[in-house]
Design an enzyme around this catalytic site. Structure first.
Site, PDB file in Angstrom:
ATOM      1  CG  ASN A 116     -31.045  -4.650 -23.598  1.00 35.56           C
ATOM      2  OD1 ASN A 116     -30.437  -4.245 -22.613  1.00 35.56           O
ATOM      3  ND2 ASN A 116     -30.522  -4.660 -24.810  1.00 35.56           N
TER       4      ASN A 116
ATOM      5  CE  LYS B 273     -31.264  -1.337 -26.413  1.00 36.04           C
ATOM      6  NZ  LYS B 273     -31.345  -0.936 -27.802  1.00 36.04           N
TER       7      LYS B 273
ATOM      8  N   GLY C  60     -34.048   0.850 -31.948  1.00 39.19           N
ATOM      9  CA  GLY C  60     -34.078   2.245 -31.519  1.00 39.19           C
ATOM     10  C   GLY C  60     -34.433   3.213 -32.624  1.00 39.19           C
TER      11      GLY C  60
ATOM     12  N   GLY D 156     -36.299  -2.938 -25.921  1.00 37.16           N
ATOM     13  CA  GLY D 156     -35.384  -1.896 -25.460  1.00 37.16           C
ATOM     14  C   GLY D 156     -36.164  -0.718 -24.903  1.00 37.16           C
TER      15      GLY D 156
HETATM   16  P1  13P Z   1     -35.534  -0.894 -29.068  1.00 33.31           P
HETATM   17  O1  13P Z   1     -36.736  -1.679 -28.568  1.00 33.31           O
HETATM   18  O2  13P Z   1     -35.310   0.373 -28.310  1.00 33.31           O
HETATM   19  O3  13P Z   1     -35.568  -0.729 -30.547  1.00 33.31           O
HETATM   20  O4  13P Z   1     -34.247  -1.806 -28.741  1.00 33.31           O
HETATM   21  C1  13P Z   1     -34.253  -3.131 -29.115  1.00 33.31           C
HETATM   22  C2  13P Z   1     -33.088  -3.796 -28.506  1.00 33.31           C
HETATM   23  O5  13P Z   1     -31.956  -3.523 -28.839  1.00 33.31           O
HETATM   24  C3  13P Z   1     -33.340  -4.790 -27.436  1.00 33.31           C
HETATM   25  O6  13P Z   1     -32.188  -5.474 -27.106  1.00 33.31           O
END
Ligand code: 13P
Length: 232
Positions: A6, A8, A162, A213
């Site tokens: 993902n 984002k 995150g 993420g």
């Molecule tokens: P992180 O791996 O950056 O913690 O994000 C996880 C996430 O929201 C995946 O959709």
């Protein structure tokens, strides 16, 4: 095992092209890989990953096919582009864009009906966990979804997204097993999955993959997570 990236609001078309060209060169047999770029980068990802086993999914999808919904994208539009699936209900959508269990359910329902693969995200906040409400929250979020061969759930505890604070393998296993008592679908884990914790998380019985993420933005760290997935 399914490992999804993902991205984002990272990776415009040029960065997506570079990543996909690199990803094509990797040996990732035995694991299902999905990349979820921002809307503007979907076309280039579909084009550059054509002919590979790697699928491309969007980060959201609307419940109507068309209409006066400024800023939204529909399932037929994604299908026309050659997109395979969509994430719905990510906690960042719920937190910052007013997404509710009802809107998530509508998005999931229409996307599945249209023939998209859907990754529906659920997960409790830190406060909810501390108050002992994890199971209630998961029950509420999962109960609006209907089992479907093209549906997977991603358990993403909000406190682990995150933050570098990963759920322990035991916490993940417990939540995944609980989700599966509610809905018989594969469950991915998301929340600070990194190359150095992926093996342990993915080794849990009810962890069927990961939604990654931050660590999915770097080709090397993403592919090393893919390689950590036990082969079925
Ligand atoms: P992180 O791996 O950056 O913690 O994000 C996880 C996430 O929201 C995946 O959709």
């Amino acid at each position: 095992m399914l490992i999804a990236a993902n991205w984002k609001m990272y990776n415009g078309p040029a960065a997506t092209a570079e990543f996909c060209l690199g990803l094509r060169e990797q040996e990732l047999d035995g694991v299902d890989v999905v990349v979820c770029p921002p809307f503007v980068s979907l076309a280039v990802a579909v084009q550059l990953l054509a002919g590979t086993e790697i699928a491309v999914a969007a980060q959201n999808v609307h419940w109507e096919d068309e209409g006066a919904f400024t800023g939204e994208i529909s399932a037929p539009m994604l299908l026309e582009l050659g997109v395979y699936g969509a994430i719905v209900g990510h906690s960042e959508r719920r937190q910052h864009f007013g997404e509710t269990d009802e809107s998530v359910a509508r998005r999931a329902h229409r996307a599945l009906e249209a023939g998209l693969f859907v990754i529906a995200c659920v997960g409790e906040t830190e406060q909810e966990r501390e108050r002992g409400e994890t199971e209630d929250v998961l029950r509420r979020q999962v109960s609006v979804l209907e089992a479907d061969d093209n549906l997977v759930v991603a358990y993403e505890p909000v406190w682990a997204i995150g933050t570098g604070k990963t759920a322990t393998p035991e916490i993940a296993q417990e939540a995944h097993a609980f989700v599966k008592t509610l809905l018989d679908v594969p469950v991915l884990y998301g929340g600070s999955v990194k190359p150095d914790n992926a093996d342990e998380l993915l080794a849990q019985q009810d962890v069927d993959g990961a939604l990654v993420g931050g660590a999915s933005l770097d080709l090397e760290s993403f592919t090393s997570i893919c390689r950590a997935a036990p082969r079925s």
